[in-house]
Design an enzyme around this catalytic site. Structure first.
Site, PDB file in Angstrom:
ATOM      1  N   ARG A  90       0.847  -1.200   0.000  1.00  0.00           N
ATOM      2  CA  ARG A  90       0.000   0.000   0.000  1.00  0.00           C
ATOM      3  C   ARG A  90       0.881   1.248   0.000  1.00  0.00           C
ATOM      4  O   ARG A  90       0.586   2.229  -0.649  1.00  0.00           O
ATOM      5  CB  ARG A  90      -0.949   0.016   1.217  1.00  0.00           C
ATOM      6  CG  ARG A  90      -1.644   1.372   1.375  1.00  0.00           C
ATOM      7  CD  ARG A  90      -2.879   1.398   2.253  1.00  0.00           C
ATOM      8  NE  ARG A  90      -2.815   0.540   3.413  1.00  0.00           N
ATOM      9  CZ  ARG A  90      -2.123   0.782   4.530  1.00  0.00           C
ATOM     10  NH1 ARG A  90      -1.427   1.887   4.658  1.00  0.00           N
ATOM     11  NH2 ARG A  90      -2.128  -0.083   5.516  1.00  0.00           N
ATOM     12  N   TYR A 108     -15.892  17.540 -13.890  1.00  0.00           N
ATOM     13  CA  TYR A 108     -16.375  16.166 -14.045  1.00  0.00           C
ATOM     14  C   TYR A 108     -17.413  15.839 -12.947  1.00  0.00           C
ATOM     15  O   TYR A 108     -17.221  16.199 -11.775  1.00  0.00           O
ATOM     16  CB  TYR A 108     -15.163  15.226 -13.948  1.00  0.00           C
ATOM     17  CG  TYR A 108     -15.526  13.774 -13.988  1.00  0.00           C
ATOM     18  CD1 TYR A 108     -15.907  13.169 -15.174  1.00  0.00           C
ATOM     19  CD2 TYR A 108     -15.496  13.005 -12.834  1.00  0.00           C
ATOM     20  CE1 TYR A 108     -16.249  11.836 -15.211  1.00  0.00           C
ATOM     21  CE2 TYR A 108     -15.831  11.656 -12.864  1.00  0.00           C
ATOM     22  CZ  TYR A 108     -16.207  11.085 -14.059  1.00  0.00           C
ATOM     23  OH  TYR A 108     -16.552   9.768 -14.084  1.00  0.00           O
ATOM     24  N   ASP A 155      -7.457  19.223 -13.661  1.00  0.00           N
ATOM     25  CA  ASP A 155      -7.769  17.896 -14.205  1.00  0.00           C
ATOM     26  C   ASP A 155      -7.400  17.925 -15.687  1.00  0.00           C
ATOM     27  O   ASP A 155      -8.026  18.618 -16.481  1.00  0.00           O
ATOM     28  CB  ASP A 155      -9.266  17.604 -14.008  1.00  0.00           C
ATOM     29  CG  ASP A 155      -9.637  16.183 -14.428  1.00  0.00           C
ATOM     30  OD1 ASP A 155      -8.970  15.630 -15.318  1.00  0.00           O
ATOM     31  OD2 ASP A 155     -10.618  15.645 -13.874  1.00  0.00           O
ATOM     32  N   LYS A 185      -8.826   6.896 -19.118  1.00  0.00           N
ATOM     33  CA  LYS A 185      -9.191   7.461 -20.414  1.00  0.00           C
ATOM     34  C   LYS A 185      -8.017   7.344 -21.406  1.00  0.00           C
ATOM     35  O   LYS A 185      -7.636   6.257 -21.722  1.00  0.00           O
ATOM     36  CB  LYS A 185      -9.674   8.897 -20.214  1.00  0.00           C
ATOM     37  CG  LYS A 185     -10.660   9.063 -19.023  1.00  0.00           C
ATOM     38  CD  LYS A 185     -11.986   8.375 -19.249  1.00  0.00           C
ATOM     39  CE  LYS A 185     -12.863   8.300 -18.008  1.00  0.00           C
ATOM     40  NZ  LYS A 185     -13.149   9.571 -17.343  1.00  0.00           N
TER      41      LYS A 185
HETATM   42  C1  LIG Z   1     -13.470   9.933 -16.039  1.00  0.00           C
HETATM   43  C2  LIG Z   1     -12.999  11.212 -15.487  1.00  0.00           C
HETATM   44  C3  LIG Z   1     -12.673  11.339 -14.132  1.00  0.00           C
HETATM   45  C4  LIG Z   1     -12.852  10.204 -13.139  1.00  0.00           C
HETATM   46  O1  LIG Z   1     -12.015   9.140 -13.427  1.00  0.00           O
HETATM   47  P1  LIG Z   1     -12.364   7.622 -13.067  1.00  0.00           P
HETATM   48  O2  LIG Z   1     -11.163   6.898 -13.557  1.00  0.00           O
HETATM   49  O3  LIG Z   1     -13.631   7.289 -13.796  1.00  0.00           O
HETATM   50  O4  LIG Z   1     -12.555   7.542 -11.606  1.00  0.00           O
HETATM   51  C5  LIG Z   1     -12.209  12.562 -13.684  1.00  0.00           C
HETATM   52  N1  LIG Z   1     -12.087  13.610 -14.518  1.00  0.00           N
HETATM   53  C6  LIG Z   1     -12.384  13.525 -15.835  1.00  0.00           C
HETATM   54  C7  LIG Z   1     -12.231  14.723 -16.707  1.00  0.00           C
HETATM   55  C8  LIG Z   1     -12.870  12.326 -16.362  1.00  0.00           C
HETATM   56  O5  LIG Z   1     -13.192  12.253 -17.654  1.00  0.00           O
END
Ligand SMILES: *Cc1c(COP(=O)(O)O)cnc(C)c1O
Length: 380
Positions: free
Chosen positions: A46, A98, A170, A195
């Site tokens: 961890r 998001y 982000d 993504k």
């Molecule tokens: C999908 C997404 C998230 C969250 O990510 P997860 O891997 O689904 O937890 C955060 N910010 C953006 C812009 C996203 O597209």
């Protein structure tokens, strides 16, 4: 060295013990401490794992930061970063962050004493106005979801710096290949590696990178004590995905531009949103802070019925949430990412029942165009 080369030559291209051209997957929970005479780098998985460390070092190098931190999902990265804040702190967040970020701020962290002001960050003055004595963080996302709104990172990050506020960006939609917020003044970058970085719709993962080591230490403390860490297999999939990010993102971006060009002005298509479009609001700002328009766009049909028919008829796009994979994905924000948002709020933000978001995959763009035409019933 260019970022494209760094995707491959990042210090982890060869395993020093075996010469393997791949990072070993070290599937272990604990590490032998020998006779305890020395403190070893890894003791419990961890707290740290060599496979995870490889990904953390790679994303730190790509974003140009002091330290990288990997998490079990993008939202685990966001939550853990926000975990460095304390009860009583105030956050300013882009009103179209998001949905999951929105939820953690407005439910979980609200109960733990954080307050949040949603702001239209396309207007930097709104950020200035929202700053209070207890404001500790600014959370930005650009281009935003699902309308690809553009926030001026240099200006907004400058405002945060001047006010002594931690800035978090982000960078999921752009990846460090197209946009590097730390170079523009951000303190922390977060990613959903689910993504574009993972890129194959086969792993859920998240990352954070800090500009300096002191902030990194605070995030590491949350990562280790909160424990929202990824396993080595998932980490390895992200490392592998990153190696092909350049060719995937380039091809997906080119196809997105072709689809956007084709759809703009077509019957049944009432609007198209893409930072690569000449008349997209904030396009000049986007061009000054990013080196590409990316592979995500959205469009509006004239009626909700047309949107639903498109989603039902389109063959090469899965009607699904998520983005950034090799497969084209069509999502319907009113029923998916923004379903929980009150209808009035959705209407105010322009998220209508005619809006479809597309993440363009690696299919042949001609096939995608024909498929979209057919799904929109545009073929004559
Ligand atoms: C999908 C997404 C998230 C969250 O990510 P997860 O891997 O689904 O937890 C955060 N910010 C953006 C812009 C996203 O597209």
């Amino acid at each position: 060295m260019e970022r494209e080369t760094l995707l491959i030559h990042n210090g982890y291209e060869t395993d020093p013990q075996t010469g393997a051209l791949g990072v070993p997957i070290l599937q272990t929970s604990t590490f032998d401490q020998g006779d305890l005479s020395e403190h070893r780098e890894f003791d419990y998985a961890r707290s740290g794992n060599p496979t995870r460390k490889a990904l953390e070092d790679i994303i730190a190098a790509l974003e140009g930061g002091a330290g990288g931190y990997a998490f079990g999902s993008g939202i685990a990265a966001v939550s853990s970063v926000l975990g460095i804040l304390s009860a009583g702190d105030h956050i300013i967040a882009a009103e179209d962050v998001y949905g999951g970020t929105w939820r953690i701020l407005n439910t979980f962290y609200k109960r733990w004493g954080l307050s949040v002001t949603p702001v239209d960050t396309t207007d930097p003055d709104r950020i200035r106005e929202a700053i209070r004595p207890n404001t500790r963080a600014l959370f930005l996302e650009t281009p935003s979801n699902p309308l690809l709104k553009i926030t001026d990172l240099r200006t907004c990050l400058g405002i945060a710096r001047e006010a002594g506020i931690i800035s978090i960006v982000d960078n999921t939609f752009m990846t460090p290949l197209l946009q590097r917020p730390l170079e523009l003044g951000a303190d922390i970058v977060v990613h959903s590696a689910t993504k574009f970085l993972g890129g194959h719709s086969d792993v859920v993962s998240g990352l954070a990178v800090t500009r300096d080591e002191a902030l990194g230490k605070r995030i590491y403390a949350v990562q280790n004590s909160f424990g929202a860490v990824p396993g080595p297999w998932d980490v390895w999939l992200v490392i592998r995905g990153i190696k092909t990010l350049k060719v995937r993102l380039k091809a997906q971006e080119e196809s997105a531009a072709k689809l956007v060009r084709h759809l703009t002005g077509r019957p049944r298509v009432s609007a198209v949103f893409y930072p690569g479009l000449a008349d997209h609001p904030g396009r000049d700002i986007h061009e000054a802070q990013a080196s590409g328009a990316g592979a995500v766009f959205s469009f509006k049909t004239e009626t909700a019925e047309q949107a639903l028919r498109f989603l039902g008829r389109v063959k090469y796009a899965a009607a699904a949430v998520s983005l950034g994979g090799v497969e084209t994905i069509a999502s319907y924000p009113v029923r998916m990412s923004h379903a929980a948002m009150p209808p009035e709020e959705r209407a105010r933000l322009g998220i209508t029942d005619t809006l479809i978001r597309i993440s363009v995959g690696l299919e042949d763009p001609g096939d995608l165009i024909a498929d979209f035409d057919n799904a929109l019933n545009l073929r004559i």
